[in-house]
Design an enzyme around this catalytic site. Structure first.
Site, PDB file in Angstrom:
ATOM      1  N   HIS A   8       0.833  -1.195   0.000  1.00  0.00           N
ATOM      2  CA  HIS A   8       0.000   0.000   0.000  1.00  0.00           C
ATOM      3  C   HIS A   8       0.870   1.250   0.000  1.00  0.00           C
ATOM      4  O   HIS A   8       1.794   1.373   0.810  1.00  0.00           O
ATOM      5  CB  HIS A   8      -0.913   0.016   1.226  1.00  0.00           C
ATOM      6  N   SER A   9       0.588   2.182  -0.916  1.00  0.00           N
ATOM      7  CA  SER A   9       1.277   3.467  -0.979  1.00  0.00           C
ATOM      8  C   SER A   9       2.790   3.247  -1.054  1.00  0.00           C
ATOM      9  O   SER A   9       3.269   2.546  -1.929  1.00  0.00           O
ATOM     10  CB  SER A   9       0.878   4.325   0.232  1.00  0.00           C
ATOM     11  N   LEU A  10       3.548   3.828  -0.131  1.00  0.00           N
ATOM     12  CA  LEU A  10       5.000   3.650  -0.125  1.00  0.00           C
ATOM     13  C   LEU A  10       5.378   2.173  -0.053  1.00  0.00           C
ATOM     14  O   LEU A  10       6.431   1.769  -0.558  1.00  0.00           O
ATOM     15  CB  LEU A  10       5.615   4.412   1.053  1.00  0.00           C
TER      16      LEU A  10
ATOM     17  N   LEU B 280      -1.237  -0.817  -4.194  1.00  0.00           N
ATOM     18  CA  LEU B 280      -2.438  -0.026  -3.941  1.00  0.00           C
ATOM     19  C   LEU B 280      -2.034   1.434  -3.767  1.00  0.00           C
ATOM     20  O   LEU B 280      -1.364   1.779  -2.797  1.00  0.00           O
ATOM     21  CB  LEU B 280      -3.155  -0.515  -2.674  1.00  0.00           C
TER      22      LEU B 280
END
Length: 266
Positions: free
Chosen positions: A163-165, A196
């Site tokens: 997710h993200s980073l 994501l």
């Protein structure tokens, strides 16, 4: 970050009542700080005003089973003597494994109950509150965790959800594994690589100039510079180099490569 799950059982002669209480707290910049919670249970508001000098349950009809974050992530245990599909979840900023990451784990575990697949879903808590260390630092630690602590001869498949980073961290992690442990992806079949809302191209075009300037001077440490595509010591930005070489080679081996992007709010 911390979380725990408490199963409260109230017994009487005919029935057993069970309540499941989930409590989650998140501390963003300090991994050693604890948050205390006090949970009061009673038949009505008046009974909750009872003051006790000791903590715990004083009713033989009430039992409390407490599970902390580590306990929850160790359940359910994979079936013995059966091939394991390892799924690694990685959060973005602060690398916490509570809340949304644990929610994803729960959904995967529920799906495994239906399909019968022997899933082992894990998140790496060792990067919690180390966001500023840089994608290379975070990704190499995830890779070492997978190879040295999660891998067994029973692990035959592996999938990643970032997710993200966390998407960038896992991208670096698979390249690190391919470079330093070339035997790994020969023994373990890469199945799913999912990101994501991950800033795979950095965030240079998404922010005003003052945000770019803040990232370049280290407002989020080395990670901020990575996301801002900053050239340091004459070297190309990490995110420009990351999709090439060993990363590209190993990504091609995954059966499914899925990118989810939000249209608003991220």
């Amino acid at each position: 970050g911390q979380s725990f799950n408490a199963e409260l059982s109230l017994h009487n002669i005919k029935k057993k009542y069970v309540w499941i209480v989930d409590v989650v707290s998140q501390i963003l910049f300090n991994a050693s700080t604890d948050v205390g919670f006090e949970l009061l249970i009673g038949r009505n508001l008046d009974s909750l005003s009872l003051k006790c000098e000791k903590l715990g349950s004083f009713n033989s009809q009430l039992t409390v089973n407490r599970k902390d974050t580590l306990d929850l992530w160790n359940l359910p245990r994979p079936m013995p003597n059966k091939d394991i599909h390892l799924v690694v979840l990685t959060h973005g900023l602060h690398s916490n494994v509570e809340a949304d990451m644990y929610y994803i784990k729960e959904q995967l575990d529920k799906n495994a109950e239906v399909t019968g697949e022997n899933l082992l879903v894990k998140g790496f808590p060792g990067n919690t509150c180390k966001t500023e260390k840089g994608v290379k630092y975070l990704g190499s630690r995830v890779a070492e965790y997978i190879v040295n602590e999660l891998y067994t001869e029973d692990v035959k498949k592996i999938s990643f959800v970032g997710h993200s980073l966390g998407g960038l961290v896992q991208t670096f992690a698979i390249a690190y594994i391919e470079m330093n442990f070339p035997w790994f992806f020969e023994k373990v079949t890469p199945v799913n690589f999912i990101t994501l809302a991950a800033p795979l191209l950095g965030i240079v075009t998404d922010n005003p100039a003052y945000i770019k300037a803040a990232l370049s001077v280290g407002i989020v440490g080395k990670t901020g510079q990575d996301l801002g595509l900053q050239v340091t010591q004459g070297k190309e930005p990490l995110l420009k180099l990351l999709p090439t070489g060993p990363t590209h080679k190993i990504l091609k081996k995954f059966h499914n490569r899925t990118v989810y992007a939000n249209s608003v709010n991220d």
